[in-house]
Design a protein around this motif. Structure first.
Motif, PDB file in Angstrom:
ATOM      1  N   MET A   1     -17.222 -11.319  -1.674  1.00  0.00           N
ATOM      2  CA  MET A   1     -15.920 -10.880  -2.549  1.00  0.00           C
ATOM      3  C   MET A   1     -15.307  -9.614  -2.331  1.00  0.00           C
ATOM      4  O   MET A   1     -16.295  -8.725  -2.394  1.00  0.00           O
ATOM      5  N   LYS A   2     -14.101  -9.396  -2.042  1.00  0.00           N
ATOM      6  CA  LYS A   2     -13.700  -8.316  -1.939  1.00  0.00           C
ATOM      7  C   LYS A   2     -12.194  -8.307  -2.656  1.00  0.00           C
ATOM      8  O   LYS A   2     -11.855  -9.259  -3.284  1.00  0.00           O
ATOM      9  N   TYR A   3     -11.594  -7.119  -2.716  1.00  0.00           N
ATOM     10  CA  TYR A   3     -10.435  -7.044  -3.578  1.00  0.00           C
ATOM     11  C   TYR A   3      -9.303  -6.294  -2.516  1.00  0.00           C
ATOM     12  O   TYR A   3      -9.481  -5.679  -1.615  1.00  0.00           O
ATOM     13  N   ILE A   4      -7.957  -6.803  -2.948  1.00  0.00           N
ATOM     14  CA  ILE A   4      -6.745  -6.377  -2.227  1.00  0.00           C
ATOM     15  C   ILE A   4      -6.046  -5.851  -2.939  1.00  0.00           C
ATOM     16  O   ILE A   4      -5.680  -6.244  -4.322  1.00  0.00           O
ATOM     17  N   LEU A   5      -5.488  -4.582  -2.686  1.00  0.00           N
ATOM     18  CA  LEU A   5      -4.432  -3.879  -3.748  1.00  0.00           C
ATOM     19  C   LEU A   5      -3.041  -3.906  -3.081  1.00  0.00           C
ATOM     20  O   LEU A   5      -3.087  -3.572  -1.754  1.00  0.00           O
ATOM     21  N   THR A   6      -2.036  -3.962  -3.797  1.00  0.00           N
ATOM     22  CA  THR A   6      -0.717  -3.823  -3.105  1.00  0.00           C
ATOM     23  C   THR A   6       0.250  -2.972  -3.911  1.00  0.00           C
ATOM     24  O   THR A   6      -0.165  -2.882  -5.194  1.00  0.00           O
ATOM     25  N   LEU A   7       0.685  -1.954  -3.225  1.00  0.00           N
ATOM     26  CA  LEU A   7       1.456  -1.052  -3.564  1.00  0.00           C
ATOM     27  C   LEU A   7       2.954  -1.094  -3.229  1.00  0.00           C
ATOM     28  O   LEU A   7       3.345  -1.118  -2.267  1.00  0.00           O
ATOM     29  N   ASN A   8       3.923  -0.817  -4.296  1.00  0.00           N
ATOM     30  CA  ASN A   8       5.222  -0.675  -4.020  1.00  0.00           C
ATOM     31  C   ASN A   8       5.803   0.481  -4.744  1.00  0.00           C
ATOM     32  O   ASN A   8       5.909   0.524  -5.874  1.00  0.00           O
ATOM     33  N   ALA A   9       5.998   1.537  -3.920  1.00  0.00           N
ATOM     34  CA  ALA A   9       6.376   2.749  -4.205  1.00  0.00           C
ATOM     35  C   ALA A   9       7.778   2.918  -4.429  1.00  0.00           C
ATOM     36  O   ALA A   9       8.465   2.759  -3.534  1.00  0.00           O
TER      37      ALA A   9
ATOM     38  N   ALA B   1     -11.067  -3.686  -0.118  1.00  0.00           N
ATOM     39  CA  ALA B   1     -11.252  -3.682   1.362  1.00  0.00           C
ATOM     40  C   ALA B   1      -9.841  -3.540   2.222  1.00  0.00           C
ATOM     41  O   ALA B   1      -9.958  -3.276   3.274  1.00  0.00           O
ATOM     42  N   GLY B   2      -8.858  -3.787   1.479  1.00  0.00           N
ATOM     43  CA  GLY B   2      -7.305  -3.654   2.229  1.00  0.00           C
ATOM     44  C   GLY B   2      -6.176  -3.346   1.102  1.00  0.00           C
ATOM     45  O   GLY B   2      -6.455  -3.779  -0.041  1.00  0.00           O
ATOM     46  N   ILE B   3      -5.307  -2.514   1.536  1.00  0.00           N
ATOM     47  CA  ILE B   3      -4.239  -2.179   1.001  1.00  0.00           C
ATOM     48  C   ILE B   3      -2.940  -2.448   1.505  1.00  0.00           C
ATOM     49  O   ILE B   3      -2.742  -2.166   2.693  1.00  0.00           O
ATOM     50  N   GLY B   4      -2.030  -3.189   0.868  1.00  0.00           N
ATOM     51  CA  GLY B   4      -0.766  -3.756   1.560  1.00  0.00           C
ATOM     52  C   GLY B   4       0.260  -2.605   0.976  1.00  0.00           C
ATOM     53  O   GLY B   4       0.496  -2.443  -0.393  1.00  0.00           O
ATOM     54  N   HIS B   5       1.332  -2.292   1.655  1.00  0.00           N
ATOM     55  CA  HIS B   5       2.270  -1.258   1.296  1.00  0.00           C
ATOM     56  C   HIS B   5       3.569  -2.099   1.452  1.00  0.00           C
ATOM     57  O   HIS B   5       3.810  -2.676   2.691  1.00  0.00           O
ATOM     58  N   ARG B   6       4.327  -2.101   0.439  1.00  0.00           N
ATOM     59  CA  ARG B   6       5.941  -2.681   0.969  1.00  0.00           C
ATOM     60  C   ARG B   6       6.563  -1.339   1.470  1.00  0.00           C
ATOM     61  O   ARG B   6       6.635   0.012   0.832  1.00  0.00           O
ATOM     62  N   ILE B   7       7.067  -1.229   2.682  1.00  0.00           N
ATOM     63  CA  ILE B   7       7.958  -0.058   3.223  1.00  0.00           C
ATOM     64  C   ILE B   7       9.130  -0.955   3.710  1.00  0.00           C
ATOM     65  O   ILE B   7       9.274  -1.709   4.361  1.00  0.00           O
ATOM     66  N   VAL B   8      10.289  -0.365   3.238  1.00  0.00           N
ATOM     67  CA  VAL B   8      11.461  -0.828   3.342  1.00  0.00           C
ATOM     68  C   VAL B   8      12.126  -0.762   4.821  1.00  0.00           C
ATOM     69  O   VAL B   8      12.661  -1.938   5.251  1.00  0.00           O
ATOM     70  N   HIS B   9      11.680   0.234   5.554  1.00  0.00           N
ATOM     71  CA  HIS B   9      12.449   0.157   6.797  1.00  0.00           C
ATOM     72  C   HIS B   9      11.299   0.045   7.771  1.00  0.00           C
ATOM     73  O   HIS B   9      10.577   0.757   7.800  1.00  0.00           O
ATOM     74  N   GLY B  10      11.574  -0.944   8.839  1.00  0.00           N
ATOM     75  CA  GLY B  10      10.782  -1.046   9.915  1.00  0.00           C
ATOM     76  C   GLY B  10      11.460  -0.774  11.198  1.00  0.00           C
ATOM     77  O   GLY B  10      10.697  -0.990  12.168  1.00  0.00           O
TER      78      GLY B  10
END
Length: 387
Positions: free
Chosen positions: A1-9, A84-93
């Motif tokens: 079992m692992k956890y994922i964190l999402t961040l929207n700054a 285990a992992g962190i996902g980031h919303r990034i506006v511009h790619g």
């Protein structure tokens, strides 16, 4: 079992979600929350979990402190399992990223060079990434880009009528809100898996607002362009604007770059038109003429863009409302759809008032779908962990 964190700054806020993942069980949302008033002396953190709400005063906090506080408040609920992992919303790619990417120093440097294209969003997105890398050095960091969904746009919707050298330099119509459109198209496939070639317009209506024409699950045209200013009027952003207005402001009003940027990003849109508020709920409740006129212009621009986007995909089979306003304002949905029978759009007032999943009675299926950008991010992290 692992956890994922999402961040929207954002500039003064940091939204987050916590997902639990384990083999064969998929993703389970365990908590959501937000840190508000980042950069002030009275930042606060909120955690919502299983019907409970916890809040903490953080005092003076930057994005790094906000990420630390999120870990502190969530850790007791993780039963000793790691993030285990962190996902980031990034506006511009930019042109480089048409799908999520595992972040490293080279990619961060490339993303930093895109700050001028999204000056009010990109710096804060990247601040959250650096803070997360510091607080979670062993976690996989994944960037998910709002522009990526639109990299499938044809050249005619990707370019401006400028000398071609500027296109080669990256001055293009990138489009935004791609994470939301990604989720909505996925939901449409889940709801109706046999219809892979539907002609759809998605209206993501919130404090930031845009619309996207989708055909065969791919972005064909979007109302937003080079920056997140174009297209629809938004809470405080202008939307479509004759560039000659800016030349006039420079020459006749003596305005400089920073003044114009502040005007276009923070003083226009619903706030500028009404002089009252950028919050649609306040405008709908107001009896002032300026509030009504701001709403009328907002609806007019949505209807006008709807016609153009329908032309871009050669017809319309599905219209989807999402985003804070699209999901919650029956008034705006009703005004947008009123008198659109010529396009095949007819809605049931009762279903619309109830916010039903399908509110239409005509040829075009009109849906209300709650978007979930965080789940799109979490899925990307889960895929990176499994790779």
């Amino acid at each position: 079992m692992k956890y994922i964190l999402t961040l929207n700054a954002g500039s003064s806020s940091l939204k987050y979600s916590v997902y639990r993942t384990q083999a064969g069980a998929g993703l389970e949302l365990r908590a959501v929350g937000q840190v508000d008033r980042i950069g002030s002396e009275n930042a606060t953190l909120i955690l919502k979990r299983e019907g409970e709400r916890d809040s903490r005063e953080l005092g003076e906090a930057d994005h790094a402190r906000a990420v630390e506080a999120i870990l502190e408040i969530c850790e007791p609920h993780m039963q000793g399992a790691p993030v285990a992992g962190i996902g980031h919303r990034i506006v511009h790619g930019g042109t480089l990223f048409d799908k999520p990417a595992v972040l490293n120093s080279d990619i961060l440097s490339a993303l930093h060079r895109l700050v001028p294209l999204a000056p009010l969003h990109q710096p804060h997105n990247l601040s959250a990434v650096r803070a997360a890398m510091s607080s979670f050095p062993d976690a996989v960091q994944v960037g998910c880009f709002d522009t990526a969904f639109h990299r499938s746009q044809p050249w005619v919707d990707d370019t401006f009528a400028l000398p071609r050298e500027y296109y080669d330099k990256g001055i293009r119509r990138y489009g935004f809100h791609g994470l939301s459109y990604d989720y909505i198209t996925g939901e449409l496939d889940r709801i109706d898996p046999d219809d892979h070639h539907r002609k759809t317009v998605v209206a993501h209506l919130g404090n930031g607002a845009s619309m996207c024409a989708v055909k065969g699950g791919k972005s064909v045209a979007s109302t937003m362009g080079f920056t997140a200013l174009d297209g629809l009027p938004m809470g405080t952003r202008c939307g479509q604007l004759d560039p000659g207005v800016l030349l006039y402001m420079i020459a006749q009003e003596g305005m400089g770059h920073n003044q114009i940027r502040d005007l276009l990003y923070t003083k226009c849109g619903l706030l500028g038109l009404s002089g009252i508020s950028n919050d649609m709920r306040e405008l709908e409740a107001s009896t002032r003429r300026e509030a009504k006129e701001a709403i009328d212009y907002y609806v007019f621009r949505i209807r006008r863009e709807l016609g153009g986007l329908t032309a871009a995909i050669g017809g319309l089979e599905t219209l989807v409302f999402c985003g804070g306003i699209g999901e919650n304002s029956a008034t705006i949905r009703g005004k947008v759809c009123e008198g659109m029978e010529w396009l095949g759009i007819e809605i049931d007032p009762g279903l619309n008032a109830a916010g039903a999943g399908i509110i239409s009675t005509g040829r075009v299926t009109v849906r209300v779908i709650k978007t979930d950008e965080e789940l799109v991010i979490a899925r990307a992290v889960d895929a990176a962990l499994a790779a």
